[in-house]
Each structure stands twice: as structure tokens, then as C-alpha cells.
Write a protein that holds these residues in place. Structure first.
Motif, PDB file in Angstrom:
ATOM      1  N   LEU A 154       0.885  -1.130  -0.203  1.00  0.00           N
ATOM      2  CA  LEU A 154      -0.079   0.452   0.112  1.00  0.00           C
ATOM      3  C   LEU A 154       0.972   1.101   0.064  1.00  0.00           C
ATOM      4  CD1 LEU A 154      -2.540  -1.001   0.278  1.00  0.00           C
ATOM      5  CD2 LEU A 154      -1.733  -2.144   1.398  1.00  0.00           C
ATOM      6  N   THR A 155       1.902   1.620   0.358  1.00  0.00           N
ATOM      7  CA  THR A 155       2.442   2.656   1.120  1.00  0.00           C
ATOM      8  C   THR A 155       3.818   3.082  -0.506  1.00  0.00           C
ATOM      9  OG1 THR A 155       4.549   1.649   2.359  1.00  0.00           O
ATOM     10  CG2 THR A 155       2.812   2.627   3.387  1.00  0.00           C
ATOM     11  N   MET A 156       3.485   1.334  -1.218  1.00  0.00           N
ATOM     12  CA  MET A 156       4.840   1.313  -2.194  1.00  0.00           C
ATOM     13  C   MET A 156       4.072   0.737  -3.289  1.00  0.00           C
ATOM     14  SD  MET A 156       8.406   2.521  -0.623  1.00  0.00           S
ATOM     15  CE  MET A 156       9.265   1.621  -1.666  1.00  0.00           C
ATOM     16  N   PRO A 157       3.009   1.887  -3.823  1.00  0.00           N
ATOM     17  CA  PRO A 157       2.093   1.365  -4.657  1.00  0.00           C
ATOM     18  C   PRO A 157       2.693   1.323  -6.130  1.00  0.00           C
ATOM     19  CG  PRO A 157       1.639   3.709  -4.697  1.00  0.00           C
ATOM     20  CD  PRO A 157       2.556   2.996  -3.048  1.00  0.00           C
ATOM     21  N   SER A 158       2.056   0.292  -7.233  1.00  0.00           N
ATOM     22  CA  SER A 158       2.933  -0.221  -8.442  1.00  0.00           C
ATOM     23  C   SER A 158       1.871  -0.871  -8.772  1.00  0.00           C
ATOM     24  CB  SER A 158       4.658  -0.342  -8.112  1.00  0.00           C
ATOM     25  OG  SER A 158       4.702  -1.128  -9.516  1.00  0.00           O
ATOM     26  N   PRO A 159       1.849  -0.907 -10.101  1.00  0.00           N
ATOM     27  CA  PRO A 159       0.700  -1.570 -10.745  1.00  0.00           C
ATOM     28  C   PRO A 159       1.707  -3.163 -11.681  1.00  0.00           C
ATOM     29  CG  PRO A 159       1.967   0.496 -12.234  1.00  0.00           C
ATOM     30  CD  PRO A 159       2.377   0.819 -10.915  1.00  0.00           C
TER      31      PRO A 159
END
Ligand code: NOJ
Ligand code: CA
Length: 692
Positions: free
Chosen positions: A556-561
Motif C-alpha cells: 500500500l505504501t509503495m503502490p505500483s501497477p
């Protein structure tokens, strides 16, 4: 030094009036600007301009005219933290002419959360071809701000940060001396720091300086003057000392300043994306965010696994038939092993499997192909691609391609069409690229203009083939994901892999969202469950400074697709109830709410799944235990949710008890304030599902 904010020829404010920009030319015709936020100075009088071999766009200017405009639109990114982004700004264009008849426009866009400006050089009589020697852009600070820095470097940004005052930057950077393969830092970069740079002023402002839309130009770093608190643009040169070759008309990238008195606003800011051009890809239906596992961590754990198929290549330079080489037996990119990863992915609903070390050329790769070339269409003999292609397809799992170039960008360009066609022929539609090493053709650096051009060439070519990219060791991102949404992720910072090479203190991932992530998502590779590497018993004995629960929060804190589950399948099988969170967590979002944040200390964020009504929350702390207060007032009123909370156990601690976690379910609604204990190096991850 007194804070200088002068009255000027042109002034413009942000839509809500909180940010004020002034622009003028001084007595010797140097253009300058200053910026304030809620009446506090952010940037005091700071010069603008650019010097080229052929012409100096720095002084003797007068303002010919100014133009203002307002803009307000809402756009929909293909993927990301939000499904809608508001792009609302007031624009000021300052048209300048100097005594030699040179023309330059500075275009400023002032948003409620900051400002961007760029130089626009129209076609002109005096000079239409420029070899750039220096950009004189200044960002002069009114006081001795705190800053979180990584050292200036033309080739890598894979560093841990240091917290320092502006006055102490030179001393603070000394500890990085000698780390890099070239000695640039000791000389011309001794007081240089990289962007995105985060600062905090004593009067409570958070300030991020970076750039947007880096195209056709070198990356910018910042020279710090420790006595005047001035920051000045430092463009990466090529090895001949030229910083860029421009053909006019030309617009530079935007120089960006994000500012707020609330740290959460820095995380939520979409200013850098807004300054990039809309998508150049019309049909984006083939762009699909994904979770993936990889034949990858095996090579980092200390089990002596290698990317290379054979050890004896160096002994036989000139051999090109790999079937004649003796296999080393430590090569995980083999058919049987890859099959196991595919089976694991299929069983757990993980979209894709990355396989590194599948292709010819890895022998001697770390010494940069003294006698090898990477070939991007030649599988090793023990990697049965036709079989794996069909097997993966049957199981509904995608394979992710890997192209390590060892920084030989020109050779990669020569092979690119063939390599991408090979991917399409074998049912791959995403590739992780890599540029490890110092040998860059044509005297470029990793962040000089030539490599910026290379990155653009690759992403555009990939779009033609409908291929998604995750680039490592490329120039750090500047929001180009808006223009090229097939650029799912980049590394461009010190990632999770360093847990096997010295470690990342927990403050590292509590800072990256304020710095590196402002340019775009990072392939950080979260999901490490076996954090004590002595478990493997062979060489590595480091302990990652993280609890298991914190690794879940990083989704969540390092969002990436393009989000990895980095650990080995066998480790996930030991903790199936915790792995459930990784299975469930989405990779694209309808909305995001930053609930708590302080740089390098803590972040709590809630995100709404793009494709359901489920919310997910991640909370992390640094090396100090903390109680996160998670105010759920963002939930729709009157609706009930069931929260599944993955948390550090009471006795969890990254060092002594990292794998102690609890999972519990509680009923919540928009009146709930959850108090969640986070261990040292810990975190919590929560899934909220509406009760139907
Ligand atoms: C460095 C990358 O960051 C890493 O993820 C990759 O495994 C190696 N290069 C090999 O390409
Ligand atoms: Ca790397």
C-alpha cells in the motif's frame, strides 16, 4: 542571510491563492523568480537561464510581454492511485528578449500544491542549434532547511539517504566517497544531491524539488551552496562535458516544486503527472497492471545460484554453441524450476512469473561482457521456451521477459525489434529491462541526454509492439507514465534487493514515497517473508530490518501497477495465511487517502480498489515502535465493513522476532478509529470488505 522576496513585474497566484509567484529581471537583465506559500517564503529570488556554446540565455534580458491563462480539467489515468486526477493551475508565460536578440520564454504553472516552470526556446535567427553547457536555474532557500539527501551521481541512485541541514551537506556527503566506480563525486559532485529532493523548513513547510517530463534533455541534480542555502541546477553531462544538444524550437523539462504545511499533501500531490503530456497511446486496453513472482530472489539469497548457465565460458572465448558448454548446475532459469513457479502462480492467482537468466550472455556479465554479448532471442539450452510458453498459457499465467543489457544501450537498440518480436511470438507482453554497469556507449552516463533519449526510444518502440516496461538502472522517473502508460514501473532507487546486500533501514521506505515515488511507481520488490538470511546457511547472514507484517503494508505504501511478491514460493507456503493478503491486494486504485505521514518516520494510507468496494490500508513505522491511529471516517456513512487486520504480534521486532504476526477480524464503520501497534521496523496491513 535575509529572506529576499522582491516586488516584481509579473505576479500570479494559485487557484486558491495560497501560492504566490513573482517574476522579473534584475538590473543586469537576469530573469529571476520567487515563490511563497501561505505568506511564508518557499523560494527567495532565484535566477533563471541557460548557457550554450553558441549563445547565452542568461542576462541582458528584458521582458517583452507576459501572457496569463487558467486551466482546469479532470483526467483519467489508465492505472494508478486515483481513477480521476484534477489538473488545475494558473499559467504565466514571460516572454524575454536579450540585447543580442535572443528569445526565451519561461512558462510557469502555479497549482495549489506547488509550481512547475520550463524554458521554451522558439525558432530564432541568432541560434537554432545549441550545445548546452549549463542551466543556471536556482532554487534559493530562505533558511537552513532540513533535507533528506542521496549523493549526486551521474550513473546511479541506489543509495540510502542521509538527513542533514543545508549547511552540512558537504560533510554529510563525504561518507559516500569511494562508493562509486568513478570518482566524480569526490570532485565535481561533492556538494551535489539528487532529485526528487525533500526538505522541511523550521516554519513547518515540506518542499519537494524535482522535474517533470524529462525528454530529450539530461537529468537534473542540484548543487548545494552551504552558506547561502542556494540550490542550483546541475545537468548530467556526457563524458565530453556537453550537457545536451538541442535543436530549436525546444522546451526543457519542467522544474517542479511541491509544497505544503502538511506532509500528507506531498504524498497525495499529482503535480508532476499533471505537467506531463496526456497519453500518446490511444488504445490502452492491452495495458494490464499485474502482480508477479520471479525466478530472481534465488540469485540473491546466498544459495550460490547464478543467472549464467555455465561457468566455463571465459575459458573458451569464441564459443557460441552453448550446448557444448558444461552446465554449472546452479542455474534456476531451467524448465523444471520455472514450471514450479508457474504452478505456484496459478494456484495463488498471481498474474505472472518473471524469469531472469533465461538467455545467452550472462557468463562474465558483471565484468561487462568481455567476451560475450547478451542475445535477446536466444534461450539457454536448459530453458525450453516453447514448452514453458504453452504450459504457462494453459495455466493462465503470463511470463515476464527480462532484458539485462549491462548498460550497452546501443547494442540493445540494434536488437530491439527482433527482441520485441520474439516476445510477441512467445506470448510475453511485459519486460523488465536492466542497465547494470558503467560501460555506456558514446560516452554517455546513465542520466545524460543520450540515455534519456534511449529510454524514450525503448518505451515508444515497446508501445508499437504493445509491450509494458519495468526498467531498472534507467534515468529516474519524471511522471512520463502519464504519456506512456505502458511504462508500468522503474527501479531507480535502492530497492528491496539490498536486503541481501547490506540492508535498508525501515526509514528508507518511509522516505521513498516523499522522494523517488513522486516521479512514478517503483519496482521495490516487497513481500520478503524470510527476513533473516542466515536461514539459507550459505554466506549471507544479514537480517532485513523489517517485520513480516510490514512487508504486507509496503503493497500500500509503495503502490505500483507492477508489483512483485519477491520471496521464494517455498517461503510463502510456510505462511499461507499471511500470503493471503498478497493474493488479495489490488495493484490499481480508485481513490487514495493519506491518513498519517512524516518523512522517514511513518506513513498510513488507505486505498479503494479500482474494481471493487474494498478498501486496503497500509501503515509503516521506522526503527521506533509506534501506534498508528487509523481514522476510518473516509468510509461511506452508514455502511458496515469487516476489517481483516494483519499486524505485528505484541512481541514482534525486526531484529528479534520478525515473523511474529497476528491476523484478526473486526467490525468497523466510518466512526471507527483503529489504534494499531507497529513494532520496531514494523507495519500493519488491513483489508476492509463491505458487509452486504
Ligand atoms: C539489477 C536489478 O536491479 C536486479 O533486479 C536484477 O536482478 C539484476 N540487475 C540482474 O539483471
Ligand atoms: Ca538495480
Amino acid at each position: 542571510m535575509p529572506a529576499v522576496i522582491s516586488m516584481t513585474a509579473a505576479t500570479i497566484t494559485s487557484p486558491n491563492g495560497s501560492i504566490v509567484l513573482n517574476v522579473d529581471v534584475n538590473s543586469v537583465g537576469e530573469p529571476y523568480y520567487n515563490l511563497s506559500y501561505k505568506d511564508k517564503p518557499v523560494i527567495i529570488d532565484s535566477k533563471l537561464g541557460l548557457a550554450a556554446k553558441e549563445a547565452k540565455f542568461t542576462d541582458q534580458f528584458k521582458i517583452l510581454s507576459t501572457d496569463t491563462a487558467s486551466f482546469n480539467e479532470t483526467w483519467q489515468p489508465v492505472w494508478g492511485e486515483f481513477s480521476e486526477i484534477v489538473n488545475h493551475y494558473n499559467q504565466l508565460e514571460v516572454n524575454l528578449e536579450n540585447s543580442n536578440g535572443l528569445l526565451m520564454t519561461v512558462c510557469f504553472r502555479v497549482f495549489d500544491d506547488g509550481m512547475g516552470f520550463r524554458y521554451e526556446f522558439p525558432l530564432q535567427d541568432k541560434a537554432n542549434y545549441l550545445a548546452v553547457l549549463d542551466e543556471v536555474t536556482e532554487f534559493n532557500m530562505p533558511a537552513n532547511n532540513t533535507m533528506w539527501v542521496i549523493p549526486g551521481d551521474y550513473d546511479t541512485d541506489e543509495y540510502l539517504f542521509t538527513e542533514t541541514r543545508i549547511s552540512d551537506v558537504t560533510d554529510a556527503l563525504k561518507k559516500y566517497n569511494g562508493v562509486h566506480s568513478e570518482s566524480q563525486r569526490e570532485k565535481e559532485l561533492e556538494s551535489t544531491v539528487q532529485t526528487p529532493l525533500l526538505m522541511k523548513s523550521d516554519d513547518g513547510l515540506y518542499i519537494n524539488v524535482h522535474e517533470a517530463a524529462l525528454i530529450g534533455y539530461p537529468a537534473m541534480q542540484l548543487d548545494v551552496d552551504t552558506t547561502t542555502y542556494s540550490l542550483k541546477s546541475h545537468l548530467t553531462p556526457d563524458k565530453l562535458g556537453v550537457r545536451g544538444y538541442l535543436q530549436l524550437p525546444f522546451n526543457t523539462p519542467w522544474r517542479t516544486i511541491i509544497v505544503s504545511d502538511d506532509a500528507r499533501d506531498i504524498l497525495a500531490s499529482q503535480l508532476i503527472l499533471n505537467l506531463n503530456e496526456p497519453s500518446k497511446i490511444e488504445d490502452t486496453s492491452w495495458i494490464k497492471p499485474m502482480k508477479f513472482i520471479g525466478v530472481w530472489w534465488e540469485m540473491f539469497t546466498g544459495r550460490q545460484k547464478t543467472w549464467a548457465y555455465s561457468d566455463d565460458y571465459r575459458a573458451k572465448p569464441g564459443v557460441t554453441d552453448y550446448t557444448k558448454l558444461k552446465p554449472n548446475g546452479r542455474h534456476p532459469a531451467n524448465t523444471e524450476n520455472v514450471k514450479k513457479y508457474i504452478d505456484f502462480a496459478a494456484k495463488h492467482g498471481i498474474d505472472a512469473v518473471l524469469v531472469e537468466g533465461w538467455n545467452e550472455g550472462w557468463e562474465d556479465w558483471a565484468s561487462y561482457r568481455k567476451n560475450r554479448q547478451f542475445l535477446f532471442d536466444k534461450p539457454y539450452p536448459d530453458f525450453d521456451l516453447p514448452y514453458l510458453r504453452d504450459y504457462a498459457k494453459e495455466k493462465g499465467v503470463k511470463l515476464v521477459m527480462h532484458h539485462e543489457t549491462a548498460a550497452n544501450a546501443l547494442d540493445y537498440e540494434r536488437q530491439l525489434d527482433k527482441a520485441f518480436q520474439f516476445m510477441k511470438d512467445n506470448n510475453y507482453d511485459a519486460v523488465k529491462t536492466g542497465y547494470v554497469g558503467a560501460i555506456i556507449p558514446r560516452s554517455e552516463h546513465h542520466t545524460s541526454q543520450g540515455m534519456v533519449d534511449h529510454a524514450q526510444y525503448v518505451i515508444e518502440k515497446a508501445a508499437e509492439y504493445e509491450i509494458m516496461i519495468d526498467s531498472h538502472e534507467a534515468p529516474r522517473p519524471t511522471g512520463l507514465i502519464r504519456t506512456y502508460p505502458n511504462w508500468l514501473a522503474q527501479e531507480s532507487a535502492r530497492g528491496g534487493e539490498f536486503e541481501s546486500m547490506g540492508g535498508n533501514p525501515p526509514s528508507h521506505t518511509a522516505l521513498l514515497p516523499f522522494t523517488r515515488l513522486k516521479g512514478g511507481p517503483m519496482d521495490y520488490t516487497p513481500g520478503l517473508f524470510q527476513t533473516d538470511l542466515s536461514y539459507y546457511g550459505e554466506g549471507k547472514d544479514g537480517k532485513a530490518m523489517t517485520t513480516l507484517a510490514r512487508q504486507l503494508a509496503l503493497y500500500l505504501t509503495m503502490p505500483s501497477p507492477m508489483q512483485m511478491a519477491a520471496d521464494l514460493p517455498e517461503n510463502y507456503e510456510r505462511f499461507p495465511d499471511a500470503f493471503q493478503f498478497i493474493e488479495d491486494v489490488p495493484v490499481e486504485w480508485r481513490d487514495s487517502k493519506y491518513l498519517e505521514a512524516e518523512p522517514a518516520q511513518y506513513i498510513t494510507v488507505a486505498r479503494l480498489d479500482k474494481n471493487s468496494d474494498d478498501w486496503y490500508i497500509g501503515a509503516i513505522t521506522d526503527d521506533t515502535p509506534r501506534e498508528a491511529v487509523i481514522d476510518l471516517s473516509f468510509l461511506p456513512a452508514g455502511e458496515k465493513f469487516i476489517a481483516t487486520i494483519y499486524a505485528d504480534a505484541p512481541d514482534a521486532d525486526w531484529e528479534t522476532n520478525p515473523q511474529a504476526y497476528t491476523i484478526k477480524k473486526v467490525n468497523v464503520n466510518n466512526k471507527t478509529k483503529l489504534k494499531q501497534k507497529l513494532a520496531r521496523g514494523g507495519g500493519a496491513a488491513i483489508r476492509l470488505q463491505p458487509v452486504k
